[in-house]
Motif scaffolding. Structure first.
Motif, mmCIF file in Angstrom:
data_model
loop_
_atom_site.group_PDB
_atom_site.id
_atom_site.type_symbol
_atom_site.label_atom_id
_atom_site.label_comp_id
_atom_site.label_asym_id
_atom_site.label_seq_id
_atom_site.Cartn_x
_atom_site.Cartn_y
_atom_site.Cartn_z
ATOM 1 N N ARG A 112 -18.507 -11.358 4.828
ATOM 2 C CA ARG A 112 -19.600 -11.286 3.856
ATOM 3 C C ARG A 112 -19.846 -9.864 3.374
ATOM 4 O O ARG A 112 -20.287 -9.646 2.267
ATOM 5 N N ARG A 113 -19.544 -8.868 4.223
ATOM 6 C CA ARG A 113 -19.804 -7.473 3.869
ATOM 7 C C ARG A 113 -18.560 -6.596 3.845
ATOM 8 O O ARG A 113 -18.543 -5.564 3.203
ATOM 9 N N VAL A 114 -17.532 -7.000 4.581
ATOM 10 C CA VAL A 114 -16.300 -6.213 4.660
ATOM 11 C C VAL A 114 -15.105 -7.141 4.474
ATOM 12 O O VAL A 114 -15.076 -8.243 5.037
ATOM 13 N N GLN A 115 -14.157 -6.665 3.679
ATOM 14 C CA GLN A 115 -12.909 -7.385 3.491
ATOM 15 C C GLN A 115 -11.761 -6.426 3.816
ATOM 16 O O GLN A 115 -11.861 -5.235 3.555
ATOM 17 N N VAL A 116 -10.677 -6.978 4.355
ATOM 18 C CA VAL A 116 -9.463 -6.207 4.620
ATOM 19 C C VAL A 116 -8.307 -6.972 3.981
ATOM 20 O O VAL A 116 -8.153 -8.182 4.210
ATOM 21 N N TRP A 117 -7.503 -6.244 3.180
ATOM 22 C CA TRP A 117 -6.398 -6.851 2.444
ATOM 23 C C TRP A 117 -5.090 -6.143 2.774
ATOM 24 O O TRP A 117 -5.059 -4.917 2.874
ATOM 25 N N GLN A 118 -4.039 -6.920 2.940
ATOM 26 C CA GLN A 118 -2.687 -6.434 3.175
ATOM 27 C C GLN A 118 -1.930 -6.496 1.857
ATOM 28 O O GLN A 118 -1.966 -7.516 1.170
ATOM 29 N N VAL A 119 -1.244 -5.413 1.503
ATOM 30 C CA VAL A 119 -0.432 -5.399 0.288
ATOM 31 C C VAL A 119 0.978 -4.955 0.660
ATOM 32 O O VAL A 119 1.159 -3.887 1.247
ATOM 33 N N ASP A 120 1.947 -5.782 0.321
ATOM 34 C CA ASP A 120 3.359 -5.447 0.505
ATOM 35 C C ASP A 120 3.978 -5.248 -0.870
ATOM 36 O O ASP A 120 3.816 -6.092 -1.752
ATOM 37 N N ILE A 121 4.676 -4.131 -1.035
ATOM 38 C CA ILE A 121 5.327 -3.812 -2.301
ATOM 39 C C ILE A 121 6.832 -3.840 -2.074
ATOM 40 O O ILE A 121 7.345 -3.188 -1.161
ATOM 41 N N SER A 122 7.525 -4.593 -2.923
ATOM 42 C CA SER A 122 8.973 -4.774 -2.800
ATOM 43 C C SER A 122 9.676 -4.295 -4.060
ATOM 44 O O SER A 122 9.071 -4.207 -5.127
ATOM 45 N N ASN A 123 10.977 -4.029 -3.915
ATOM 46 C CA ASN A 123 11.788 -3.681 -5.085
ATOM 47 C C ASN A 123 12.392 -4.948 -5.679
ATOM 48 O O ASN A 123 12.131 -6.056 -5.210
ATOM 49 N N GLN A 124 13.229 -4.781 -6.692
ATOM 50 C CA GLN A 124 13.821 -5.928 -7.377
ATOM 51 C C GLN A 124 14.735 -6.750 -6.475
ATOM 52 O O GLN A 124 14.937 -7.939 -6.711
ATOM 53 N N ALA A 125 15.283 -6.135 -5.438
ATOM 54 C CA ALA A 125 16.142 -6.855 -4.496
ATOM 55 C C ALA A 125 15.329 -7.567 -3.417
ATOM 56 O O ALA A 125 15.890 -8.213 -2.544
ATOM 57 N N GLY A 126 13.998 -7.453 -3.476
ATOM 58 C CA GLY A 126 13.144 -8.091 -2.484
ATOM 59 C C GLY A 126 12.958 -7.292 -1.217
ATOM 60 O O GLY A 126 12.366 -7.778 -0.259
ATOM 61 N N ARG A 127 13.458 -6.043 -1.204
ATOM 62 C CA ARG A 127 13.318 -5.197 -0.011
ATOM 63 C C ARG A 127 11.973 -4.501 -0.025
ATOM 64 O O ARG A 127 11.535 -3.973 -1.049
ATOM 65 N N LEU A 128 11.309 -4.478 1.115
ATOM 66 C CA LEU A 128 10.000 -3.850 1.257
ATOM 67 C C LEU A 128 10.122 -2.348 1.044
ATOM 68 O O LEU A 128 10.926 -1.691 1.700
ATOM 69 N N ILE A 129 9.346 -1.801 0.117
ATOM 70 C CA ILE A 129 9.380 -0.355 -0.137
ATOM 71 C C ILE A 129 8.103 0.339 0.336
ATOM 72 O O ILE A 129 8.096 1.536 0.585
ATOM 73 N N CYS A 130 7.019 -0.427 0.461
ATOM 74 C CA CYS A 130 5.759 0.141 0.919
ATOM 75 C C CYS A 130 4.891 -1.004 1.438
ATOM 76 O O CYS A 130 4.906 -2.105 0.889
ATOM 77 N N THR A 131 4.151 -0.739 2.490
ATOM 78 C CA THR A 131 3.176 -1.701 2.988
ATOM 79 C C THR A 131 1.883 -0.958 3.255
ATOM 80 O O THR A 131 1.904 0.211 3.667
ATOM 81 N N GLY A 132 0.773 -1.603 2.980
ATOM 82 C CA GLY A 132 -0.506 -0.923 3.163
ATOM 83 C C GLY A 132 -1.650 -1.901 3.303
ATOM 84 O O GLY A 132 -1.501 -3.105 3.113
ATOM 85 N N ARG A 133 -2.783 -1.314 3.643
ATOM 86 C CA ARG A 133 -4.021 -2.088 3.774
ATOM 87 C C ARG A 133 -5.132 -1.352 3.060
ATOM 88 O O ARG A 133 -5.146 -0.128 3.002
ATOM 89 N N ILE A 134 -6.049 -2.146 2.535
ATOM 90 C CA ILE A 134 -7.260 -1.583 1.959
ATOM 91 C C ILE A 134 -8.455 -2.303 2.555
ATOM 92 O O ILE A 134 -8.449 -3.531 2.687
ATOM 93 N N ASN A 135 -9.446 -1.520 2.964
ATOM 94 C CA ASN A 135 -10.725 -2.053 3.406
ATOM 95 C C ASN A 135 -11.682 -1.956 2.235
ATOM 96 O O ASN A 135 -11.741 -0.916 1.561
ATOM 97 N N CYS A 136 -12.412 -3.020 2.004
ATOM 98 C CA CYS A 136 -13.375 -3.055 0.905
ATOM 99 C C CYS A 136 -14.746 -3.426 1.442
ATOM 100 O O CYS A 136 -14.865 -4.265 2.328
ATOM 101 N N GLN A 137 -15.755 -2.816 0.860
ATOM 102 C CA GLN A 137 -17.128 -3.161 1.180
ATOM 103 C C GLN A 137 -17.678 -4.022 0.043
ATOM 104 O O GLN A 137 -17.421 -3.750 -1.133
ATOM 105 N N VAL A 138 -18.426 -5.061 0.407
ATOM 106 C CA VAL A 138 -19.061 -5.927 -0.567
ATOM 107 C C VAL A 138 -20.479 -5.404 -0.786
ATOM 108 O O VAL A 138 -21.255 -5.289 0.161
ATOM 109 N N LEU A 139 -20.801 -5.070 -2.037
ATOM 110 C CA LEU A 139 -22.114 -4.503 -2.380
ATOM 111 C C LEU A 139 -22.826 -5.401 -3.373
ATOM 112 O O LEU A 139 -22.205 -6.134 -4.141
ATOM 113 N N MET A 140 -24.155 -5.301 -3.384
ATOM 114 C CA MET A 140 -24.968 -6.019 -4.363
ATOM 115 C C MET A 140 -25.046 -5.205 -5.641
ATOM 116 O O MET A 140 -25.077 -3.977 -5.600
ATOM 117 N N MET A 141 -25.068 -5.889 -6.776
ATOM 118 C CA MET A 141 -25.203 -5.205 -8.061
ATOM 119 C C MET A 141 -26.615 -4.701 -8.246
ATOM 120 O O MET A 141 -27.539 -5.153 -7.682
#
Length: 141
Positions: A112-141
């Motif tokens: 409800r307040r924190v999200q964690v996302w995994q992102v995998d980036i691949s090249n055209q051959a499908g090989r992993l070139i970068c992997t990372g995570r981002i933490n996000c905070q959920v805020l009220m407008m």
């Protein structure tokens, strides 16, 4: 399905207009019940002096995909928004100019307040070139 706001490719790509994503030609190409996929060409706008994909651009892809996915999952759409609070990236191999990269974002935790996302980036051959995570905070407008 994890989305509180169901995605469409038209909507995802329209949200990129007049942003860094449009400047770098990042385009959403696919989504599923718990993932988004985008592609981006490696051009003169996204390389370092050795004409390889700049590592900061990989972080940009992680930030963009994680934030967009996060916005689609906020518990109260229209009343909340996402901000990235931490990002990490492991660069695994280079990608020369003239190629494309593909990013796939999947959830690690959607709270409800924190999200964690995994992102995998691949090249055209499908090989992993970068992997990372981002933490996000959920805020009220």
């Amino acid at each position: 399905m994890i989305w509180t706001t169901p995605p469409t490719l038209e909507g995802l790509n329209a949200s990129n207009q007049d942003t860094a994503a449009s400047h770098l030609d990042l385009t959403f190409t696919e989504f599923g019940d718990d993932y988004l996929i985008a592609e981006m060409p490696v051009t003169s706008r996204s390389v370092q002096p050795m004409r390889m994909l700049h590592g900061g651009i990989s972080c940009f892809i992680i930030e963009t995909l994680g934030s967009v996915a996060g916005m689609l999952c906020v518990p109260k759409p229209g009343q909340q928004y996402i901000v990235g609070t931490e990002i990490n990236a492991s660069h695994l191999r280079g990608v020369p100019e003239g190629n494309k990269v593909f990013g796939k974002v999947t959830p690690v935790r959607i709270g409800r307040r924190v999200q964690v996302w995994q992102v995998d980036i691949s090249n055209q051959a499908g090989r992993l070139i970068c992997t990372g995570r981002i933490n996000c905070q959920v805020l009220m407008m």
